[in-house]
Write a protein that holds these residues in place. Structure first.
Motif, PDB file in Angstrom:
ATOM      1  N   LEU A 154      84.955 -27.320 -67.187  1.00 54.91           N
ATOM      2  CA  LEU A 154      84.873 -25.982 -66.170  1.00 54.91           C
ATOM      3  C   LEU A 154      86.333 -25.377 -66.647  1.00 54.91           C
ATOM      4  O   LEU A 154      87.415 -25.867 -66.545  1.00 54.91           O
ATOM      5  CB  LEU A 154      84.818 -26.563 -64.781  1.00 54.91           C
ATOM      6  CG  LEU A 154      83.845 -27.434 -64.320  1.00 54.91           C
ATOM      7  CD1 LEU A 154      84.211 -29.042 -64.350  1.00 54.91           C
ATOM      8  CD2 LEU A 154      83.467 -26.921 -62.897  1.00 54.91           C
ATOM      9  N   ALA A 155      86.016 -23.939 -67.067  1.00 58.37           N
ATOM     10  CA  ALA A 155      87.443 -23.280 -67.028  1.00 58.37           C
ATOM     11  C   ALA A 155      87.828 -22.936 -66.147  1.00 58.37           C
ATOM     12  O   ALA A 155      87.078 -22.821 -64.847  1.00 58.37           O
ATOM     13  CB  ALA A 155      86.782 -22.232 -68.103  1.00 58.37           C
ATOM     14  N   PHE A 156      89.023 -22.261 -65.535  1.00 58.59           N
ATOM     15  CA  PHE A 156      89.289 -21.820 -64.309  1.00 58.59           C
ATOM     16  C   PHE A 156      89.236 -22.885 -63.376  1.00 58.59           C
ATOM     17  O   PHE A 156      89.031 -22.256 -62.059  1.00 58.59           O
ATOM     18  CB  PHE A 156      88.604 -20.313 -64.080  1.00 58.59           C
ATOM     19  CG  PHE A 156      88.565 -19.486 -65.300  1.00 58.59           C
ATOM     20  CD1 PHE A 156      89.719 -18.467 -65.472  1.00 58.59           C
ATOM     21  CD2 PHE A 156      87.518 -19.519 -65.802  1.00 58.59           C
ATOM     22  CE1 PHE A 156      89.702 -17.733 -66.634  1.00 58.59           C
ATOM     23  CE2 PHE A 156      87.376 -18.445 -66.810  1.00 58.59           C
ATOM     24  CZ  PHE A 156      88.577 -17.648 -67.365  1.00 58.59           C
ATOM     25  N   SER A 157      89.475 -23.861 -63.556  1.00 56.82           N
ATOM     26  CA  SER A 157      89.484 -25.031 -62.581  1.00 56.82           C
ATOM     27  C   SER A 157      90.767 -26.143 -62.642  1.00 56.82           C
ATOM     28  O   SER A 157      91.173 -26.286 -63.755  1.00 56.82           O
ATOM     29  CB  SER A 157      88.201 -25.829 -62.540  1.00 56.82           C
ATOM     30  OG  SER A 157      88.062 -26.389 -63.815  1.00 56.82           O
ATOM     31  N   GLN A 158      90.880 -26.790 -61.497  1.00 55.75           N
ATOM     32  CA  GLN A 158      91.786 -27.739 -61.341  1.00 55.75           C
ATOM     33  C   GLN A 158      91.259 -29.117 -61.069  1.00 55.75           C
ATOM     34  O   GLN A 158      90.056 -29.265 -60.978  1.00 55.75           O
ATOM     35  CB  GLN A 158      93.026 -27.259 -60.367  1.00 55.75           C
ATOM     36  CG  GLN A 158      93.472 -25.976 -60.703  1.00 55.75           C
ATOM     37  CD  GLN A 158      94.778 -25.555 -59.677  1.00 55.75           C
ATOM     38  OE1 GLN A 158      95.789 -26.527 -59.643  1.00 55.75           O
ATOM     39  NE2 GLN A 158      94.689 -24.529 -59.291  1.00 55.75           N
ATOM     40  N   LEU A 159      92.084 -30.068 -60.821  1.00 59.49           N
ATOM     41  CA  LEU A 159      91.687 -31.464 -60.641  1.00 59.49           C
ATOM     42  C   LEU A 159      90.693 -31.466 -59.466  1.00 59.49           C
ATOM     43  O   LEU A 159      89.467 -32.276 -59.611  1.00 59.49           O
ATOM     44  CB  LEU A 159      92.915 -32.361 -60.448  1.00 59.49           C
ATOM     45  CG  LEU A 159      92.485 -33.926 -60.046  1.00 59.49           C
ATOM     46  CD1 LEU A 159      92.001 -34.654 -61.406  1.00 59.49           C
ATOM     47  CD2 LEU A 159      93.903 -34.767 -59.948  1.00 59.49           C
ATOM     48  N   GLU A 160      91.059 -30.992 -58.504  1.00 56.76           N
ATOM     49  CA  GLU A 160      90.194 -31.022 -57.172  1.00 56.76           C
ATOM     50  C   GLU A 160      88.908 -30.482 -57.252  1.00 56.76           C
ATOM     51  O   GLU A 160      87.692 -31.077 -56.775  1.00 56.76           O
ATOM     52  CB  GLU A 160      90.905 -30.113 -56.010  1.00 56.76           C
ATOM     53  CG  GLU A 160      90.285 -30.529 -54.718  1.00 56.76           C
ATOM     54  CD  GLU A 160      90.426 -31.701 -54.119  1.00 56.76           C
ATOM     55  OE1 GLU A 160      89.693 -32.002 -53.050  1.00 56.76           O
ATOM     56  OE2 GLU A 160      91.592 -32.659 -54.751  1.00 56.76           O
TER      57      GLU A 160
END
Length: 623
Positions: free
Chosen positions: A410-416
């Motif tokens: 997923l782009a534009f995403s973080q760990l959470e």
């Protein structure tokens, strides 16, 4: 056996035929609420393989003795004509022999011999047939006048038949049966060599016959559940706007930064610039060949001993002995070659990689996430499904050399974001299996693990426990039992036993462990602010272990470059990967589902080789 009459163009309006063969799938008959009873009287064509059979001979024609009046009941005898003739065979043969020289007595001899060799009385054959579309089998009834019973009775025989569905006269597992009036095809079986001739062949023995083991009910059930999970995973991604991307199997990069890899080369057999007649491309782990052959010899020796012990047919035993002899000869040749090789040579016959098919060392990929990441940085959300390879020699029920991974990026995403997506994804798969494979799960509960459906329901209804690596370590150290090593130090990787204990015993539900030490995860995982941990996570499920691993990947080129240098990786191999940070970098994350282990968890089996269609493990790649 082929019928001269063509198969019908149409069948019942209540049933849908398979578009490309004009037959009816058995699941459309047997998985109805009434078991197919409402279809009685409908004409169908079905095809499948015989699972079991029996032949019922019809009563012989009664023998008339003496005269009787028109109103008297016809006298009957308990002895048939055939039985009388058979009891007189020695006497009849003596008469034929005496009269054989007389020309005028030939007709008498022919009549007597014809009586002695009279064909068997008519019979009815009852077949339990499966076409692989469902767990249940259809009872197919065939009269001996349509085909010799000897062609139909053997397990594994393939048939295509046509007839009328009718209510079964005998109460059993099926309420409907097929009365056959036309036979379109019979694929006979060489029963003396058929591997599934015996009932209840153990799963570990079935691995030697992967090409036909799917005909067993257990393996067929596993494959249908595997298919459902495949479809469910892709359905989840498609429903949430992910695009499917095919990543390469061959790669020049070490996608994990640790672990053994399979090197791919076309130079095997070259020496001193001389090329063998056959230019063979192989995937070989350096120094493994002899060990692989020795492992094969051991396996084949065990097979020979098993065949001797179980009094198997002579042909199978002879073939196994010959196979063992060839393996021993090959092992001897390889041992001799190893002794003559220079001890300092570890390259494939000392041929430079520049002369190889690919100009630089190439490997079978162990992960597709790095390649998938490049498309996530252009398309947003992507996924891939395919085989991944790891050359570890470990013997483990949860590891094979070739395993399938379902990977999401997923782009534009973080760990959470990745954790939330993986949580929903896993629950979706469990729910899909329960809702779309009820009959297969019923079989699993009856024959494999009666608690399996409960475990799937538990995953769906649970709120996953989320703990850091440090919290997981503290929980393990508080354990007083000696089932696991409680002296583990911070920074060490959590073992399979550690992870299972956390989910099974401590929290008793799925556990998400995050923020691992950077040494325990691949080089590309994002470094946290503490400089010691990285933004990685694992999802551990009770009675299954780790099913999903994921991370937020490092988008900062300076830190990523430092990690490459720390691990001593060849930077030139990762320039394309660093380019993603040079040109339009973005925060991104993703995860990998160990698909084969998900199938293992869903079916309740204990060895991953039993849920992979054609498993490859150390020393074993027979197909």
């Amino acid at each position: 056996m082929e019928s001269e009459q063509a198969m019908p163009a149409t069948v019942s309006t209540q049933l849908t035929t398979f578009k490309y063969s004009n037959r009816v799938l058995l699941k459309t008959i047997l998985e109805r609420r009434d078991g197919g009873l409402e279809l009685a009287g409908e004409r169908v064509v079905v095809g499948g393989w015989v699972k079991s059979s029996k032949e019922v001979r019809k009563e012989p024609v009664p023998l008339i003795v003496g005269d009787h009046g028109p109103d008297e009941p016809e006298p009957r005898s308990d002895v048939s004509c055939v039985e009388i003739l058979q009891s007189r065979i020695p006497f009849l043969r003596a008469i034929v022999k005496v009269l054989g020289g007389s020309v005028g007595q030939y007709p008498l001899r022919e009549k007597l011999e014809a009586a002695v060799h009279k064909p068997p009385p008519p019979s009815t054959v009852f077949l339990k047939v499966s076409d692989g579309s469902c767990v249940a089998t259809l009872q197919v009834v065939v009269e001996s006048s349509l085909a010799p019973p000897s062609q139909l009775l053997h397990t594994g025989t393939c048939i295509i038949v046509e007839g009328l569905l009718q209510q079964s006269l005998v109460h059993g597992t099926n309420v409907i049966e097929l009365r056959v009036d036309k036979i379109h095809h019979i694929g006979t079986v060489d029963y003396s060599k058929y591997s599934l001739a015996k009932k209840r062949v153990p799963l570990d023995k079935l691995r030697d016959f992967c090409h036909i083991r799917a005909r067993t009910t257990t393996v067929a059930t596993v494959m249908r559940i595997r298919n459902a999970l495949d479809f469910a995973a892709q359905t989840f991604c498609q429903n949430h706007g992910f695009l499917s991307v095919q990543v390469p199997i061959l790669t020049t990069t070490d996608c994990k930064g640790f672990g053994e890899k399979f090197q791919v080369t076309s130079l095997f057999g070259k020496a001193g610039g001389k090329e063998e007649p056959h230019h063979k491309a192989i995937a070989e782990l350096e120094g493994v060949s002899l060990d692989v052959i020795k492992a094969a010899v051991k396996e084949k020796s065990n097979l020979v001993e098993e065949l001797k012990r179980t009094d198997s047919n002579k042909e199978a035993l002879d073939a196994a002995v010959q196979d063992l002899r060839k393996a021993n000869e090959l092992a001897s040749q390889l041992e001799a070659r190893e002794k003559t090789k220079p001890k300092t040579s570890k390259k494939v016959d000392n041929v430079k990689s520049s002369e190889d098919f690919f100009s630089s060392p190439t490997y079978l990929t162990s992960s597709g996430r790095m390649h998938l990441e490049s498309y996530a940085c252009a398309l947003g959300n992507v996924y891939s499904f395919g085989p991944r390879f790891q050359a570890d020699k470990e013997e483990s029920p949860k590891h094979a050399a070739e395993m399938w991974m379902f990977e999401v990026e997923l782009a534009f995403s973080q760990l959470e974001d990745a954790i939330n997506c993986a949580d929903d994804f896993l629950k979706f798969l469990c729910k899909w299996v329960l809702e779309n494979c009820p009959e297969d799960m019923k079989f699993v509960s009856q024959r494999i693990d009666k608690t399996r459906a409960d475990h799937l329901h538990s995953v769906i209804s649970s709120s996953f426990e989320r703990i850091s690596y440090t919290e997981a370590l503290d929980a393990i150290k508080k354990v007083t039992e000696k089932k696991i090593d409680t002296k583990i130090e911070w920074g060490a990787a959590l073992t399979e036993a550690d992870l299972s204990y956390l989910a099974d015993e401590i929290y008793k539900k799925p556990v998400i462990i995050y923020n691992y030490p950077k040494e325990a995860k691949p080089f590309y995982v994002r470094l946290n602010d503490d400089g010691k941990t990285v933004a990685a996570f694992d999802i551990v499920v009770p009675k299954a272990g780790k099913l999903i691993s994921g991370s937020q990947n490092e988008e900062r080129i300076t830190i990523l470059t430092t990690r490459v240098k720390e691990l001593g990786l060849a930077r030139e191999q990762y320039e394309w990967y660093l380019d993603l940070r040079r040109h339009g970098t973005v925060k991104h994350s993703g995860f990998s589902l160990e698909f084969d282990l998900m199938v293992l968890f869903s079916t309740g089996l204990t060895d991953v080789r039993d849920v992979i269609p054609f498993p490859r493990s150390y020393g074993k790649a027979n197909y």
